[in-house]
Design a protein around this motif. Structure first.
Motif, PDB file in Angstrom:
ATOM      1  N   ASN A 190      -3.030  11.612 -16.299  1.00 51.41           N
ATOM      2  CA  ASN A 190      -3.872  11.363 -15.154  1.00 51.41           C
ATOM      3  C   ASN A 190      -3.837   9.653 -15.075  1.00 51.41           C
ATOM      4  O   ASN A 190      -4.792   8.967 -14.802  1.00 51.41           O
ATOM      5  CB  ASN A 190      -5.375  11.817 -15.344  1.00 51.41           C
ATOM      6  N   PHE A 191      -2.599   9.136 -15.494  1.00 47.75           N
ATOM      7  CA  PHE A 191      -2.748   7.567 -15.205  1.00 47.75           C
ATOM      8  C   PHE A 191      -2.590   7.222 -13.721  1.00 47.75           C
ATOM      9  O   PHE A 191      -2.051   7.885 -13.036  1.00 47.75           O
ATOM     10  CB  PHE A 191      -1.099   7.177 -15.632  1.00 47.75           C
ATOM     11  N   THR A 192      -3.342   6.491 -13.416  1.00 44.92           N
ATOM     12  CA  THR A 192      -3.458   5.709 -12.176  1.00 44.92           C
ATOM     13  C   THR A 192      -3.433   4.386 -12.018  1.00 44.92           C
ATOM     14  O   THR A 192      -3.472   3.579 -12.941  1.00 44.92           O
ATOM     15  CB  THR A 192      -4.949   6.186 -11.371  1.00 44.92           C
ATOM     16  N   ALA A 193      -2.722   3.827 -10.961  1.00 45.92           N
ATOM     17  CA  ALA A 193      -2.770   2.172 -10.593  1.00 45.92           C
ATOM     18  C   ALA A 193      -3.623   2.017  -9.312  1.00 45.92           C
ATOM     19  O   ALA A 193      -2.835   2.497  -8.256  1.00 45.92           O
ATOM     20  CB  ALA A 193      -1.272   1.942 -10.624  1.00 45.92           C
ATOM     21  N   THR A 194      -4.719   1.903  -9.336  1.00 46.63           N
ATOM     22  CA  THR A 194      -5.488   1.661  -8.104  1.00 46.63           C
ATOM     23  C   THR A 194      -5.608   0.513  -7.522  1.00 46.63           C
ATOM     24  O   THR A 194      -6.396  -0.155  -8.363  1.00 46.63           O
ATOM     25  CB  THR A 194      -7.027   2.567  -8.315  1.00 46.63           C
ATOM     26  N   PRO A 195      -5.210   0.034  -6.431  1.00 46.76           N
ATOM     27  CA  PRO A 195      -5.474  -1.255  -5.875  1.00 46.76           C
ATOM     28  C   PRO A 195      -6.812  -1.315  -5.314  1.00 46.76           C
ATOM     29  O   PRO A 195      -7.179  -0.362  -4.729  1.00 46.76           O
ATOM     30  CB  PRO A 195      -4.236  -1.285  -4.763  1.00 46.76           C
ATOM     31  N   ASN A 196      -7.544  -2.474  -5.490  1.00 48.04           N
ATOM     32  CA  ASN A 196      -8.743  -2.771  -5.021  1.00 48.04           C
ATOM     33  C   ASN A 196      -8.932  -3.693  -3.963  1.00 48.04           C
ATOM     34  O   ASN A 196      -9.928  -3.825  -3.181  1.00 48.04           O
ATOM     35  CB  ASN A 196      -9.895  -3.143  -6.188  1.00 48.04           C
ATOM     36  N   GLU A 197      -7.945  -4.778  -3.953  1.00 47.59           N
ATOM     37  CA  GLU A 197      -7.969  -5.997  -3.247  1.00 47.59           C
ATOM     38  C   GLU A 197      -6.642  -6.513  -3.046  1.00 47.59           C
ATOM     39  O   GLU A 197      -5.859  -6.685  -3.843  1.00 47.59           O
ATOM     40  CB  GLU A 197      -9.033  -7.108  -3.936  1.00 47.59           C
ATOM     41  N   PHE A 198      -6.307  -6.962  -1.905  1.00 52.23           N
ATOM     42  CA  PHE A 198      -5.088  -7.340  -1.584  1.00 52.23           C
ATOM     43  C   PHE A 198      -5.103  -8.946  -0.791  1.00 52.23           C
ATOM     44  O   PHE A 198      -5.992  -8.976  -0.113  1.00 52.23           O
ATOM     45  CB  PHE A 198      -4.483  -6.693  -0.448  1.00 52.23           C
ATOM     46  N   LEU A 199      -4.456  -9.671  -1.268  1.00 57.22           N
ATOM     47  CA  LEU A 199      -4.282 -11.239  -0.785  1.00 57.22           C
ATOM     48  C   LEU A 199      -2.785 -11.492  -0.326  1.00 57.22           C
ATOM     49  O   LEU A 199      -1.941 -11.318  -1.133  1.00 57.22           O
ATOM     50  CB  LEU A 199      -4.704 -12.149  -1.705  1.00 57.22           C
ATOM     51  N   GLN A 205       0.805  -1.358  -0.150  1.00 55.10           N
ATOM     52  CA  GLN A 205       0.085   0.081  -0.002  1.00 55.10           C
ATOM     53  C   GLN A 205       0.916   1.318  -0.064  1.00 55.10           C
ATOM     54  O   GLN A 205       0.411   2.331  -0.684  1.00 55.10           O
ATOM     55  CB  GLN A 205      -0.857  -0.149   1.061  1.00 55.10           C
ATOM     56  N   ALA A 206       1.903   1.218   0.906  1.00 54.05           N
ATOM     57  CA  ALA A 206       2.921   2.297   0.834  1.00 54.05           C
ATOM     58  C   ALA A 206       3.457   2.666  -0.721  1.00 54.05           C
ATOM     59  O   ALA A 206       3.520   3.931  -0.984  1.00 54.05           O
ATOM     60  CB  ALA A 206       3.935   2.087   1.651  1.00 54.05           C
ATOM     61  N   PHE A 207       3.487   1.461  -1.340  1.00 51.60           N
ATOM     62  CA  PHE A 207       4.133   1.851  -2.716  1.00 51.60           C
ATOM     63  C   PHE A 207       3.151   2.337  -3.636  1.00 51.60           C
ATOM     64  O   PHE A 207       3.220   3.417  -4.357  1.00 51.60           O
ATOM     65  CB  PHE A 207       4.375   0.650  -3.559  1.00 51.60           C
ATOM     66  N   TYR A 208       1.853   2.119  -3.584  1.00 47.50           N
ATOM     67  CA  TYR A 208       0.720   2.417  -4.430  1.00 47.50           C
ATOM     68  C   TYR A 208       0.322   4.094  -4.018  1.00 47.50           C
ATOM     69  O   TYR A 208       0.090   4.787  -4.840  1.00 47.50           O
ATOM     70  CB  TYR A 208      -0.611   1.539  -4.136  1.00 47.50           C
ATOM     71  N   ASP A 209       0.446   4.214  -2.703  1.00 49.04           N
ATOM     72  CA  ASP A 209       0.145   5.589  -2.179  1.00 49.04           C
ATOM     73  C   ASP A 209       1.277   6.571  -2.861  1.00 49.04           C
ATOM     74  O   ASP A 209       0.838   7.492  -3.262  1.00 49.04           O
ATOM     75  CB  ASP A 209       0.571   5.712  -0.683  1.00 49.04           C
ATOM     76  N   ALA A 210       2.607   6.143  -2.696  1.00 48.25           N
ATOM     77  CA  ALA A 210       3.754   6.868  -3.362  1.00 48.25           C
ATOM     78  C   ALA A 210       3.201   7.134  -4.932  1.00 48.25           C
ATOM     79  O   ALA A 210       3.567   8.262  -5.397  1.00 48.25           O
ATOM     80  CB  ALA A 210       5.003   6.184  -3.167  1.00 48.25           C
ATOM     81  N   ILE A 211       2.959   6.200  -5.542  1.00 46.97           N
ATOM     82  CA  ILE A 211       2.512   6.329  -7.276  1.00 46.97           C
ATOM     83  C   ILE A 211       1.391   7.238  -7.044  1.00 46.97           C
ATOM     84  O   ILE A 211       1.609   8.210  -7.924  1.00 46.97           O
ATOM     85  CB  ILE A 211       2.162   5.033  -7.565  1.00 46.97           C
ATOM     86  N   ALA A 212       0.433   7.137  -6.272  1.00 48.63           N
ATOM     87  CA  ALA A 212      -0.780   8.044  -6.497  1.00 48.63           C
ATOM     88  C   ALA A 212      -0.302   9.633  -6.260  1.00 48.63           C
ATOM     89  O   ALA A 212      -0.909  10.417  -6.589  1.00 48.63           O
ATOM     90  CB  ALA A 212      -1.975   7.627  -5.472  1.00 48.63           C
ATOM     91  N   GLN A 213       0.687   9.801  -5.464  1.00 47.33           N
ATOM     92  CA  GLN A 213       1.173  11.167  -5.068  1.00 47.33           C
ATOM     93  C   GLN A 213       2.278  11.861  -5.763  1.00 47.33           C
ATOM     94  O   GLN A 213       2.639  12.751  -5.625  1.00 47.33           O
ATOM     95  CB  GLN A 213       1.501  11.300  -3.742  1.00 47.33           C
ATOM     96  N   GLY A 214       2.796  10.785  -6.786  1.00 47.79           N
ATOM     97  CA  GLY A 214       3.924  11.237  -7.562  1.00 47.79           C
ATOM     98  C   GLY A 214       5.128  11.417  -6.763  1.00 47.79           C
ATOM     99  O   GLY A 214       6.063  12.067  -6.996  1.00 47.79           O
ATOM    100  N   ASP A 215       5.341  10.359  -5.781  1.00 47.38           N
ATOM    101  CA  ASP A 215       6.327  10.693  -4.917  1.00 47.38           C
ATOM    102  C   ASP A 215       7.557   9.715  -5.129  1.00 47.38           C
ATOM    103  O   ASP A 215       7.308   8.336  -4.862  1.00 47.38           O
ATOM    104  CB  ASP A 215       5.840  10.387  -3.457  1.00 47.38           C
ATOM    105  N   ILE A 216       8.623  10.181  -6.129  1.00 45.53           N
ATOM    106  CA  ILE A 216       9.194   9.116  -6.601  1.00 45.53           C
ATOM    107  C   ILE A 216      10.205   8.612  -5.622  1.00 45.53           C
ATOM    108  O   ILE A 216      10.765   7.507  -5.474  1.00 45.53           O
ATOM    109  CB  ILE A 216      10.396   9.738  -7.823  1.00 45.53           C
ATOM    110  N   ALA A 217      10.759   9.474  -4.730  1.00 48.46           N
ATOM    111  CA  ALA A 217      11.417   8.895  -3.387  1.00 48.46           C
ATOM    112  C   ALA A 217      10.741   7.816  -2.518  1.00 48.46           C
ATOM    113  O   ALA A 217      11.317   7.003  -2.311  1.00 48.46           O
ATOM    114  CB  ALA A 217      11.894  10.273  -2.446  1.00 48.46           C
ATOM    115  N   GLY A 218       9.508   8.148  -2.493  1.00 50.14           N
ATOM    116  CA  GLY A 218       8.801   7.052  -1.823  1.00 50.14           C
ATOM    117  C   GLY A 218       8.675   5.924  -2.556  1.00 50.14           C
ATOM    118  O   GLY A 218       8.674   4.702  -1.906  1.00 50.14           O
ATOM    119  N   VAL A 219       8.366   5.643  -3.993  1.00 49.39           N
ATOM    120  CA  VAL A 219       8.460   4.663  -4.572  1.00 49.39           C
ATOM    121  C   VAL A 219       9.721   3.971  -4.353  1.00 49.39           C
ATOM    122  O   VAL A 219       9.971   2.762  -4.271  1.00 49.39           O
ATOM    123  CB  VAL A 219       8.416   4.999  -6.183  1.00 49.39           C
TER     124      VAL A 219
END
Length: 144
Positions: A77-86, A20-34
């Motif tokens: 506006n590219f997004t990668a939105t996670p919906n479910e985690f196993l 989730q931290a990775f997807y959050d960083a992607i959504a925020q455009g946070d390269i350092a977080g990625v």
């Protein structure tokens, strides 16, 4: 002093939290977080047929250079939105959706994805990506 196996388990973050931290960083455009979310010894494989596939990438910076920069070049506006985690202790499969508008064509795209991550040292160490790459290609192509 060596930590006990109980201490090592206690210090392990949940796989979902790491992803989730990775997807959050992607959504925020946070390269350092990625980059912070990715293991230094990475094995990242995009789906064959993806416009960004070029074998397995071995370093976090390759993800920036071969994926994130080209995506920002090619999409609005590219997004990668996670919906479910196993998840298990050291793996997580994420189901989600990519969306965006291709800059060259103005075509919208919505494609489901599955990301199979392996976790090592509380970092994302391996990715196998599965997606309907034809939907990405159609949006990027001027051919109807």
């Amino acid at each position: 002093m060596n930590p006990s196996s109980d201490q090592l388990i206690t210090n392990r973050l949940p796989a979902r939290q790491i992803a989730q931290a990775f997807y959050d960083a992607i959504a925020q455009g946070d390269i350092a977080g990625v980059l912070a979310a990715l293991h230094a010894k990475l094995a990242w494989t995009e789906a064959e047929g993806s416009p960004y596939y070029s074998g397995t990438w071995q370093a976090p910076q390759e993800v920036v250079d071969k994926l994130l920069l080209p995506i920002s070049r090619d999409w609005h506006n590219f997004t990668a939105t996670p919906n479910e985690f196993l998840e298990t202790a050291d793996q997580v499969v994420v189901f989600g959706v990519y969306t965006g508008i291709a800059k060259a064509t103005g075509k919208s795209m919505r494609a489901q994805f599955a990301h199979h991550w392996q976790i090592r040292d509380n970092k994302l160490a391996k990715l196998d990506m599965y997606a309907d790459t034809l939907l990405l290609a159609r949006a990027l192509s001027s051919i109807e």
